[in-house]
Design a protein around this motif. Sequence first.
Motif, mmCIF file in Angstrom:
data_model
loop_
_atom_site.group_PDB
_atom_site.id
_atom_site.type_symbol
_atom_site.label_atom_id
_atom_site.label_comp_id
_atom_site.label_asym_id
_atom_site.label_seq_id
_atom_site.Cartn_x
_atom_site.Cartn_y
_atom_site.Cartn_z
ATOM 1 N N ASN A 257 9.870 -53.445 -14.393
ATOM 2 C CA ASN A 257 8.809 -54.458 -14.264
ATOM 3 C C ASN A 257 8.121 -54.753 -15.597
ATOM 4 O OD1 ASN A 257 7.351 -51.974 -14.334
ATOM 5 N ND2 ASN A 257 5.650 -52.882 -13.188
ATOM 6 N N MET A 258 8.879 -54.663 -16.674
ATOM 7 C CA MET A 258 8.343 -54.867 -18.014
ATOM 8 C C MET A 258 8.989 -56.081 -18.675
ATOM 9 S SD MET A 258 9.121 -52.209 -21.123
ATOM 10 C CE MET A 258 9.725 -52.843 -22.673
ATOM 11 N N CYS A 259 8.195 -56.812 -19.460
ATOM 12 C CA CYS A 259 8.701 -57.924 -20.269
ATOM 13 C C CYS A 259 8.407 -57.643 -21.734
ATOM 14 C CB CYS A 259 8.040 -59.238 -19.851
ATOM 15 S SG CYS A 259 8.446 -59.762 -18.173
ATOM 16 N N THR A 260 9.312 -58.045 -22.615
ATOM 17 C CA THR A 260 9.126 -57.770 -24.038
ATOM 18 C C THR A 260 10.017 -58.701 -24.853
ATOM 19 O OG1 THR A 260 9.073 -55.983 -25.695
ATOM 20 C CG2 THR A 260 10.893 -55.943 -24.108
ATOM 21 N N THR A 261 10.164 -58.417 -26.125
ATOM 22 C CA THR A 261 11.077 -59.148 -27.020
ATOM 23 C C THR A 261 11.985 -58.123 -27.695
ATOM 24 O OG1 THR A 261 9.655 -58.965 -28.972
ATOM 25 C CG2 THR A 261 9.264 -60.854 -27.481
#
Length: 367
Positions: A257-261
């Motif tokens: 459930n994580m968003c990043t680059t």
Amino acid sequence: MKFRELFAKVCLSASLLPALALPSQVHAAVTTSAAKAFFRGNNMAGTVLLVQNGAVKTVNYGYAWFGRRVSNGAANVTYPAASLQKVITGAMIVQIMNEKKHTKQAFSQYTKVSRWYPKLKNAQKVTLGELLTQTSGYLARGSEDSRGWVQSENSAINWVVNKINTTKQAKRGQFYYSNANYILLVGIIRKLTGHSYSYNFNKRIVKRLGLKQTYIREQVPKKTMQAVSYAYLWKRKYQQPVSFTKTVASQLPGAANMCTTPLEYYKIMLGLQNGEVLSQADFNYLTHLKSRKTTYSGGMYMKKGGKVKVAFGSIAGEHYGSYVQLSADNRNGIIMFVNERSQTEPQIKSLAYTLLDQIQPQTFTIS
């Protein structure tokens, strides 16, 4: 802190600065045009971080949101990390393990999960290490199927517990990959700290590393957009758009459930070994737990005799593909977030190997 320890820490931090602070001054072996040709030739869209000898370069291709012509790599775009998050959850467990030493809450990889889940099936036999190595035998099929509303962390954990208690499970001691193990770890983190997983994630990872584009999916600010996923179908691009919803994300705390680059994920990878999040010894402990039955431990596969680390992530019913393969010292490899594809996981890995082999020949694995 003793002078020798302080000096070593300063030297280690300084050795990482060129890779993080000056990416625009670096020229990796894989050129920008070659990386773009990789995406174009395979009818994919996304963003990839190329790492060579500690130097980094990000290459973007295609659209993060085709309908509004928002390009991949735009300043406000993030990507679902999917299962690339699991090693972070594992790292938080090791952090807390270190903090609880010599207290009444002390625990280890051998501690039975019945301490935290007394009513969970087989909890008197399953160890914490078996959750981390996916050898508990616990399965919770359907964890990525939308339930129609945003879950609290506690609700997501209770769903997994109920699923385990009411359905047939696999054999303990054998490797069965499941989100269930890492969602159960979230419950342990909550009980040991008295705070939510998201609180611990923001405190222990985001703030500690100074991250600006890394979020729990449900907390992504309005000014930031998440890349939309697309399929390449019928020789046509940007088909079947699907986004990673808060509903599905809320069902997968600690697991996906994580968003990043790519660049910020690379900073996390560094932090897991340079003392900012974990020490090198802590990371080795996490990725070489005694209960492992494969090369998987603590959220990553340590392949080629531990010389490279690998993880791949996707979400059921969506077209994202998140992939990391780095040398054990983080100085070579790729971190790639794909938001348009037609390929399966093995096919993406095989294609990505062509980039990896250019970065450092005969170093990486094709699987």
